[in-house]
Design a protein around this motif. Structure first.
Motif, mmCIF file in Angstrom:
data_model
loop_
_atom_site.group_PDB
_atom_site.id
_atom_site.type_symbol
_atom_site.label_atom_id
_atom_site.label_comp_id
_atom_site.label_asym_id
_atom_site.label_seq_id
_atom_site.Cartn_x
_atom_site.Cartn_y
_atom_site.Cartn_z
ATOM 1 N N VAL A 12 0.864 -1.178 0.000
ATOM 2 C CA VAL A 12 0.000 0.000 0.000
ATOM 3 C C VAL A 12 0.903 1.231 0.000
ATOM 4 O O VAL A 12 1.676 1.450 0.932
ATOM 5 C CB VAL A 12 -0.936 -0.001 1.234
ATOM 6 C CG1 VAL A 12 -1.791 1.243 1.251
ATOM 7 C CG2 VAL A 12 -1.794 -1.240 1.237
ATOM 8 N N GLU A 15 -2.800 6.675 0.285
ATOM 9 C CA GLU A 15 -3.862 6.730 1.288
ATOM 10 C C GLU A 15 -5.195 6.241 0.709
ATOM 11 O O GLU A 15 -5.982 5.595 1.391
ATOM 12 C CB GLU A 15 -4.004 8.157 1.818
ATOM 13 C CG GLU A 15 -5.009 8.311 2.931
ATOM 14 C CD GLU A 15 -4.579 7.609 4.215
ATOM 15 O OE1 GLU A 15 -5.475 7.264 5.000
ATOM 16 O OE2 GLU A 15 -3.374 7.402 4.427
ATOM 17 N N ARG A 18 -5.171 2.524 0.776
ATOM 18 C CA ARG A 18 -5.277 2.075 2.172
ATOM 19 C C ARG A 18 -6.730 2.110 2.643
ATOM 20 O O ARG A 18 -7.209 1.193 3.300
ATOM 21 C CB ARG A 18 -4.403 2.964 3.053
ATOM 22 C CG ARG A 18 -4.374 2.562 4.497
ATOM 23 C CD ARG A 18 -3.420 3.488 5.276
ATOM 24 N NE ARG A 18 -3.362 3.140 6.651
ATOM 25 C CZ ARG A 18 -4.179 3.612 7.590
ATOM 26 N NH1 ARG A 18 -5.117 4.474 7.255
ATOM 27 N NH2 ARG A 18 -4.067 3.239 8.827
ATOM 28 N N LYS A 19 -7.451 3.167 2.307
ATOM 29 C CA LYS A 19 -8.865 3.277 2.695
ATOM 30 C C LYS A 19 -9.703 2.202 2.022
ATOM 31 O O LYS A 19 -10.611 1.639 2.630
ATOM 32 C CB LYS A 19 -9.403 4.664 2.335
ATOM 33 C CG LYS A 19 -8.892 5.756 3.233
ATOM 34 C CD LYS A 19 -9.481 7.095 2.848
ATOM 35 C CE LYS A 19 -8.946 8.208 3.727
ATOM 36 N NZ LYS A 19 -9.539 9.495 3.379
ATOM 37 N N TRP A 22 -9.105 -1.111 3.894
ATOM 38 C CA TRP A 22 -9.837 -1.137 5.172
ATOM 39 C C TRP A 22 -11.330 -1.364 4.937
ATOM 40 O O TRP A 22 -11.960 -2.142 5.636
ATOM 41 C CB TRP A 22 -9.630 0.187 5.918
ATOM 42 C CG TRP A 22 -8.411 0.187 6.771
ATOM 43 C CD1 TRP A 22 -7.159 0.535 6.383
ATOM 44 C CD2 TRP A 22 -8.316 -0.189 8.133
ATOM 45 N NE1 TRP A 22 -6.290 0.410 7.425
ATOM 46 C CE2 TRP A 22 -6.974 -0.041 8.519
ATOM 47 C CE3 TRP A 22 -9.228 -0.627 9.072
ATOM 48 C CZ2 TRP A 22 -6.518 -0.315 9.807
ATOM 49 C CZ3 TRP A 22 -8.770 -0.901 10.354
ATOM 50 C CH2 TRP A 22 -7.450 -0.757 10.711
ATOM 51 N N MET A 36 -3.318 -2.497 11.218
ATOM 52 C CA MET A 36 -2.385 -2.383 10.099
ATOM 53 C C MET A 36 -1.172 -1.579 10.520
ATOM 54 O O MET A 36 -1.292 -0.521 11.133
ATOM 55 C CB MET A 36 -3.053 -1.716 8.904
ATOM 56 C CG MET A 36 -2.202 -1.707 7.670
ATOM 57 S SD MET A 36 -3.163 -1.258 6.239
ATOM 58 C CE MET A 36 -1.926 -1.383 4.982
ATOM 59 N N ASP A 38 1.646 0.573 9.094
ATOM 60 C CA ASP A 38 1.905 1.309 7.855
ATOM 61 C C ASP A 38 3.360 1.202 7.400
ATOM 62 O O ASP A 38 3.650 1.228 6.206
ATOM 63 C CB ASP A 38 1.528 2.783 8.024
ATOM 64 C CG ASP A 38 0.020 2.961 8.122
ATOM 65 O OD1 ASP A 38 -0.711 2.152 7.534
ATOM 66 O OD2 ASP A 38 -0.409 3.913 8.792
ATOM 67 N N GLY A 41 3.671 -2.592 6.218
ATOM 68 C CA GLY A 41 2.624 -2.964 5.274
ATOM 69 C C GLY A 41 1.912 -4.248 5.644
ATOM 70 O O GLY A 41 1.270 -4.877 4.811
ATOM 71 N N MET A 43 -1.023 -6.304 7.629
ATOM 72 C CA MET A 43 -2.366 -6.150 8.182
ATOM 73 C C MET A 43 -2.717 -7.412 8.959
ATOM 74 O O MET A 43 -2.541 -8.520 8.461
ATOM 75 C CB MET A 43 -3.390 -5.920 7.073
ATOM 76 C CG MET A 43 -4.824 -5.869 7.575
ATOM 77 S SD MET A 43 -6.005 -5.561 6.272
ATOM 78 C CE MET A 43 -6.084 -3.805 6.363
#
Length: 134
Positions: A12, A15, A18-19, A22, A36, A38, A41, A43
């Motif tokens: 990822v 942003e 990433r959203k 999720w 997660m 960041d 990377g 999760m």
């Protein structure tokens, strides 16, 4: 199906992606928690879910790989010591009022009041220690 802790490696970089990741993972039924990292990377998904299905959906968004899957053991409950039962308080026995046992029974206090027509009310009381509201 038992609860599983799955670690996924995701690539990822934005942003927006990433959203989307999720939102996609949170829509699965049975997911208990999502975490997660960041920087790496990775999760972590915990819950009663089918992990290969999650990976398949995430591969449409970004590069996803399955790292580990572990079975989560439920926390063991310690037996609680038995507490002594509290003593029962004394029971209060109420006896019914005998003079008002019938709902439409005549009572002498009804004879002391007189209602005039035209919404004007007048209360006549011959007892000196009663409260009168006018």
């Amino acid at each position: 199906m038992t609860a599983q802790k799955s670690v996924l490696q995701l690539s990822v970089h934005e942003e927006r992606i990433r959203k989307k990741v999720w939102a996609t993972v949170s829509k699965f039924s049975g997911v208990t928690s999502i975490a997660m990292d960041d920087k790496t990377g990775k999760m972590t998904v915990v819950g009663e879910v089918d992990v290969p299905v999650i990976v398949k959906k995430l591969r449409k968004i970004c590069n996803a790989e399955l790292v580990t899957v572990e079975v989560v053991k439920p926390p063991e409950k310690k037996p609680e010591p038995e507490k002594p039962t509290p003593a029962k308080p004394a029971e209060i026995v109420a006896f019914p009022v005998t003079q008002f046992s019938y709902p439409y029974q005549y009572h002498s206090s009804y004879a002391n009041s007189y209602y005039q027509p035209c919404d004007n009310y007048r209360v006549v009381v011959e007892e000196p220690n009663t409260c009168v509201i006018m």
